[in-house]
Write a protein that holds these residues in place. Structure first.
Motif, PDB file in Angstrom:
ATOM      1  N   THR A   9       0.837  -1.186   0.000  1.00 40.41           N
ATOM      2  CA  THR A   9       0.000   0.000   0.000  1.00 40.41           C
ATOM      3  C   THR A   9       0.878   1.244   0.000  1.00 40.41           C
ATOM      4  OG1 THR A   9      -0.090   0.206   2.416  1.00 40.41           O
ATOM      5  CG2 THR A   9      -1.703  -1.262   1.367  1.00 40.41           C
ATOM      6  N   SER A  10       0.240   2.390  -0.212  1.00 42.15           N
ATOM      7  CA  SER A  10       0.994   3.645  -0.209  1.00 42.15           C
ATOM      8  C   SER A  10       1.673   3.870   1.134  1.00 42.15           C
ATOM      9  CB  SER A  10       0.055   4.811  -0.533  1.00 42.15           C
ATOM     10  OG  SER A  10      -1.024   4.864   0.392  1.00 42.15           O
ATOM     11  N   ASP A  11       1.031   3.440   2.219  1.00 37.90           N
ATOM     12  CA  ASP A  11       1.615   3.624   3.556  1.00 37.90           C
ATOM     13  C   ASP A  11       2.880   2.789   3.734  1.00 37.90           C
ATOM     14  OD1 ASP A  11      -0.359   5.392   4.249  1.00 37.90           O
ATOM     15  OD2 ASP A  11      -1.613   3.904   5.245  1.00 37.90           O
ATOM     16  N   ASP A  12       2.967   1.655   3.022  1.00 32.27           N
ATOM     17  CA  ASP A  12       4.154   0.798   3.127  1.00 32.27           C
ATOM     18  C   ASP A  12       5.397   1.481   2.574  1.00 32.27           C
ATOM     19  OD1 ASP A  12       2.813  -1.401   4.244  1.00 32.27           O
ATOM     20  OD2 ASP A  12       2.196  -2.117   2.272  1.00 32.27           O
ATOM     21  N   GLN A  14       5.683   5.070   1.568  1.00 31.42           N
ATOM     22  CA  GLN A  14       5.923   6.485   1.816  1.00 31.42           C
ATOM     23  C   GLN A  14       6.974   6.684   2.898  1.00 31.42           C
ATOM     24  OE1 GLN A  14       1.504   7.996   0.424  1.00 31.42           O
ATOM     25  NE2 GLN A  14       2.111   8.452   2.505  1.00 31.42           N
ATOM     26  N   LYS A 147       4.761  10.659  -1.483  1.00 29.94           N
ATOM     27  CA  LYS A 147       3.339  10.388  -1.648  1.00 29.94           C
ATOM     28  C   LYS A 147       3.156   9.338  -2.720  1.00 29.94           C
ATOM     29  CE  LYS A 147      -1.116  10.901  -1.143  1.00 29.94           C
ATOM     30  NZ  LYS A 147      -1.812  10.472   0.110  1.00 29.94           N
TER      31      LYS A 147
END
Length: 252
Positions: A9-12, A14, A147
């Protein structure tokens, strides 16, 4: 559903550095190496990655819109726009030329090393594609992902969040986007020459549709309701001929 183990995911990603990869590219009929540092070190870079060159969504929307908005990205602090795909350099170069995407740096991740390092390598064996990139975009500053927009893990080829407008809105929600301008013309038309000069003087990019090459007089009448050229459109709105265009630009 895409064939993969886990899409990060993007959180992984960023706040992490992009993978350190050497890309083999063909430039001026010679082989050369481009490294991750060459692309990202000391720069603000927008990356968008997609399943494949010449594929429908990638060719009709994803790449063209980033190319169209390139000057606006530059005006808002972006040094370069990189299109990444698990294709070879010959395919990527041919696609860029076909798309006339002069504002985009196309990078062939032929072995999928960068894509795998991003956690975005997926199986497209059902389409005969082998391993390809999941569709995503990211903003990278000095090699660090600040981002990411990752498409949802649903069947097919979703295209909801990795588009150019979403990225530009994140960078600057108040950024003024250029109008989409089309001009219907024909060879030897002095009014068409004047209309093009008016647009060029204002620094307005446009797409020219030439009668006899791209369309006929029937198309002009069907599209604009008029039989003469030029006919100029801004964002789907008919402005008219060269005189009407001059008045429109004077009042803009």
């Amino acid at each position: 559903m895409s064939q993969h183990t886990v899409i990060k995911t993007s959180d992984d990603m960023q706040g992490k550095r992009v993978p350190n990869v050497i890309f083999r590219v063909r430039e001026n009929d010679e082989w050369t190496n481009i490294s991750s540092d060459d692309l990202f070190k000391g720069k603000t870079v927008v990356v968008f990655s997609l399943p494949g060159a010449f594929t429908p969504t990638c060719s009709s929307t994803h790449l063209p819109r980033y190319n169209e908005l390139a000057n606006t990205f530059t005006a808002n602090g972006v040094d370069s726009i990189v299109c990444m795909s698990v294709n070879d350099t010959f395919v990527m170069n041919a696609w860029k030329q076909d798309q006339e995407a002069d504002n985009i740096t196309v990078i062939p991740d032929g072995n999928g090393e960068f894509t795998a390092g991003m956690g975005m390598l997926v199986g497209k064996e059902d389409l005969g594609f082998g391993k390809r990139s999941w569709r995503y975009s990211m903003l990278v500053k000095d090699g660090v992902v600040t981002k990411m927009f990752v498409e949802p893990d649903v069947p097919g080829d979703p295209f909801e969040v990795s588009d150019a407008d979403t990225m530009l809105d994140f960078i600057n929600p108040q950024a003024r986007k250029p109008s989409s301008v089309a001009l219907l013309s024909k060879p030897g038309c002095p009014y068409c020459v004047r209309a093009k000069a008016l647009l060029q003087d204002k620094g307005i990019a446009y797409e020219e549709i030439v009668l006899g090459k791209d369309a006929t007089s029937v198309s002009v009448k069907a599209i604009s309701g008029r039989a003469t050229v030029p006919q100029v459109f801004f964002d789907g709105k008919l402005i008219g001929g060269s005189e009407e265009l001059a008045e429109f630009l004077a009042n803009d």
